[in-house]
Write a protein that holds these residues in place. Structure first.
Motif, short mmCIF file in Angstrom:
data_model
loop_
_atom_site.label_atom_id
_atom_site.label_comp_id
_atom_site.label_asym_id
_atom_site.label_seq_id
_atom_site.Cartn_x
_atom_site.Cartn_y
_atom_site.Cartn_z
N PHE A 60 -68.63 41.46 -0.31
CA PHE A 60 -67.99 42.33 -1.24
C PHE A 60 -66.81 43.04 -0.50
O PHE A 60 -66.82 43.01 0.75
CB PHE A 60 -68.79 43.27 -1.93
CG PHE A 60 -69.68 44.38 -1.14
CD1 PHE A 60 -68.91 45.64 -0.89
CD2 PHE A 60 -70.71 43.98 -0.64
CE1 PHE A 60 -69.56 46.76 -0.07
CE2 PHE A 60 -71.41 44.92 0.18
CZ PHE A 60 -70.85 46.09 0.58
N PHE A 61 -65.73 43.22 -1.22
CA PHE A 61 -64.77 43.96 -0.46
C PHE A 61 -64.81 45.56 -0.82
O PHE A 61 -65.17 46.01 -1.82
CB PHE A 61 -63.35 43.46 -1.35
CG PHE A 61 -63.31 41.99 -0.82
CD1 PHE A 61 -62.49 41.78 0.31
CD2 PHE A 61 -63.65 40.92 -1.60
CE1 PHE A 61 -62.16 40.39 0.72
CE2 PHE A 61 -63.40 39.79 -1.12
CZ PHE A 61 -62.73 39.48 0.03
N VAL B 139 -67.06 43.34 3.49
CA VAL B 139 -68.08 43.79 4.04
C VAL B 139 -69.25 42.68 3.67
O VAL B 139 -69.22 42.31 2.55
CB VAL B 139 -68.70 45.08 3.40
CG1 VAL B 139 -70.10 45.64 3.81
CG2 VAL B 139 -67.57 45.99 3.82
N VAL B 140 -70.32 42.64 4.48
CA VAL B 140 -71.50 41.67 3.94
C VAL B 140 -72.55 42.58 4.20
O VAL B 140 -72.92 43.27 5.25
CB VAL B 140 -71.67 40.34 5.24
CG1 VAL B 140 -72.68 39.42 4.92
CG2 VAL B 140 -70.29 39.66 4.95
N CYS B 141 -73.68 42.40 3.20
CA CYS B 141 -74.67 43.16 3.46
C CYS B 141 -75.65 42.59 4.37
O CYS B 141 -75.88 41.32 4.23
CB CYS B 141 -75.46 43.15 1.99
SG CYS B 141 -77.01 43.76 1.97
N PRO B 142 -76.16 43.27 5.19
CA PRO B 142 -77.10 42.76 6.46
C PRO B 142 -78.54 42.03 5.88
O PRO B 142 -78.92 41.51 6.58
CB PRO B 142 -77.30 43.73 7.24
CG PRO B 142 -77.06 44.94 6.49
CD PRO B 142 -76.13 44.66 5.37
N ARG B 143 -78.72 42.50 4.79
CA ARG B 143 -80.25 42.06 4.33
C ARG B 143 -79.96 40.70 3.47
O ARG B 143 -80.64 39.52 3.70
CB ARG B 143 -80.95 43.00 3.56
CG ARG B 143 -81.62 44.05 4.25
CD ARG B 143 -82.39 43.76 5.56
NE ARG B 143 -83.26 42.72 5.06
CZ ARG B 143 -84.25 41.92 6.09
NH1 ARG B 143 -84.01 42.17 7.26
NH2 ARG B 143 -84.80 40.96 5.63
N CYS B 144 -79.31 40.88 2.22
CA CYS B 144 -79.21 39.68 1.44
C CYS B 144 -78.15 38.82 1.68
O CYS B 144 -77.94 37.80 0.84
CB CYS B 144 -79.27 40.30 -0.11
SG CYS B 144 -77.82 41.18 -0.58
N GLY B 145 -77.09 39.15 2.49
CA GLY B 145 -75.93 38.33 2.59
C GLY B 145 -74.75 38.39 1.44
O GLY B 145 -73.70 37.82 1.80
N GLU B 146 -75.05 39.41 0.76
CA GLU B 146 -73.87 39.31 -0.39
C GLU B 146 -72.62 39.83 0.10
O GLU B 146 -72.79 40.89 1.07
CB GLU B 146 -74.62 40.36 -1.62
CG GLU B 146 -73.41 40.51 -2.71
CD GLU B 146 -74.01 41.55 -3.72
OE1 GLU B 146 -72.95 41.90 -4.48
OE2 GLU B 146 -74.82 42.17 -3.56
#
Lengths: 183, 255
Positions: free
Chosen positions: A181-182, A172-179
């Motif tokens: 994670f699984f 999964v990629v955070c839509p704001r910060c681009g982080e």
């Protein structure tokens, strides 16, 4: 330090500060309920030295007294403060209520005790949903395996990337910060 | 304060099967799916805030030609028009295409949709630009919080920015601003958070509980493992929906 003087004064003799920076109308009924239940236990603080009987702290209590039709209220007098000190203390007194925090565990204990002896917890000033939130403990066992079960699970699946059943390896990629994670 | 719950498409089953109406959802154009729009159209979601998703796309694909940026913008405009989206952000990709291009894109989006996008101001644009945006737009946002471009010690500056926005009649959104204990200290009109979905993160499995006036975050107990991520996600989503209602001033409805 001079000793505090306490007197009972007619509410008509108290002068609200016209620039009181607190919006207290929504709190008046709740304070009135407290006074009805317990009496007027917290005196109003007024300025005696500069502007006689002008309220420093207790505007909401005065409004509650008026709502309840109380004719005289307990008043304490500040006779040693400069106008600047009065002005600053008026704010600091209101602000100071925010400085302390609740010890949640002890609060829950106190609320539980009151509930167990049949006290209506609305009188504590907490809303019903707040009390429910405090008193309904989260059941960790609903969400987590026991330590033994957890250990057994790891032992059963040695070498796998992540044997945690709550983990499905979806990126999964955070839509704001681009982080990334699984999940 | 409106709290938009972000990243709903990362947990489709949780969101779709939530039995109550959801007030505020934020999703990225990069990730958005038709089922989410269906939920908005059938009033199961009250309000959708659309993020461009451009930062994610172009950060991961910095080699993409400018032509592709323009194509992406046109797709974004078309999507907004086709789905009658009311609230959507600009493409705040200053660090990738430069500020002038960002402003050009913003104007193109505004013209193409016939609506004003929500500019996402970044610290690098300077305070003068913030004031101009507050004058020109009814809704503006502060970006760079989640990415730590704005650091915690600087949060106090938000008060000034919020005051400027409100003085000019603009609403203001704190993008990714969700420090649980500080929300009430700031007069943002709206914020967003994807924290509700963190229960499934392997390294940060959190369980949230709305207490009636705040949220408590429980870390995974030492030595214990989750039964299943869905149980935690479902619980967390519900708690965040309650928190959303509380922050929106609907606390009376919870009684």
């Amino acid at each position: 330090m001079s000793e505090l003087r306490l007197e009972y004064l007619p509410v008509s003799e108290l002068i609200p500060y016209t620039k009181n920076p607190r919006k207290n109308d929504a709190a008046v009924e709740r304070i009135a309920n407290l006074i009805k239940e317990y009496g007027f236990k917290k005196p109003i603080l007024v300025d005696e030295k500069n502007n006689k009987n002008e309220i420093i702290a207790g505007h909401t209590r005065l409004k509650a007294a008026l709502l309840l039709g109380i004719e005289k209220v307990p008043v304490i007098f500040a006779d040693d403060l400069s106008p600047e000190q009065v002005k600053a203390f008026r704010i600091a007194d209101n602000k100071s209520g925010e400085w302390a925090e609740w010890d949640r565990d002890l609060l829950v204990g106190e609320l539980s005790d009151l509930r167990d002896i049949g006290i209506d917890l609305d009188i504590t000033g907490f809303f019903t949903h707040e009390v429910e939130g405090f008193l309904t403990p989260i059941d960790l066992d609903s969400f987590y395996l026991s330590e033994e079960e957890s250990k057994a699970q790891i032992d059963q699946k040695p070498g796998s990337i992540n044997p945690d059943p709550g983990f499905n390896n979806q990126k999964v990629v955070c839509p704001r910060c681009g982080e990334e994670f699984f999940a | 304060m409106k709290l938009y719950l972000a990243a709903p498409t990362s947990r489709k089953n949780i969101v779709v099967n939530y039995p109550n109406r959801i007030d505020y959802i934020l999703e990225s154009f990069y990730y958005i799916k038709p089922w989410l729009i269906d939920m908005v159209n059938t009033s199961r979601i009250k309000s959708l805030l659309l993020d461009s998703g451009a930062f994610t796309l172009f950060k991961a694909n910095s080699h993409l030609p400018e032509k592709y940026v323009d194509e992406y913008v046109q797709k974004y405009i078309d999507y907004i028009n086709q789905n009658e989206i009311e609230l959507f952000f600009e493409l705040d990709i200053d660090s990738i295409v430069g500020r002038l291009k960002v402003e050009e894109i913003r104007q193109k989006i505004n013209r193409g949709t016939g609506k004003l996008s929500i500019p996402a101001w970044h610290k690098s644009r300077g305070i003068k630009n913030f004031i101009e945006l507050a004058k020109d737009y009814p809704y503006i946002a502060i970006g760079g919080i989640a990415s730590k471009e704005i650091k915690k010690p600087e949060y106090a500056e938000f008060h000034k920015l919020i005051d400027i926005a409100h003085k000019h009649g603009a609403k203001i959104h704190g993008l990714g601003f969700t420090p649980l204990n500080e929300l009430s200290n700031f007069d943002f009109d709206s914020v967003d958070s994807s924290s509700w979905s963190y229960g499934s993160r392997s390294h940060n499995s959190s369980l949230y509980k709305f207490t009636g006036n705040s949220m408590i975050c429980y870390s995974i107990p030492p030595g214990r493992r989750r039964k299943h991520h869905t149980i935690i996600d479902s619980h967390n989503f519900h708690q965040w929906c309650l928190y959303q209602r509380y922050l929106n001033g609907a606390s009376a409805c919870l009684q």
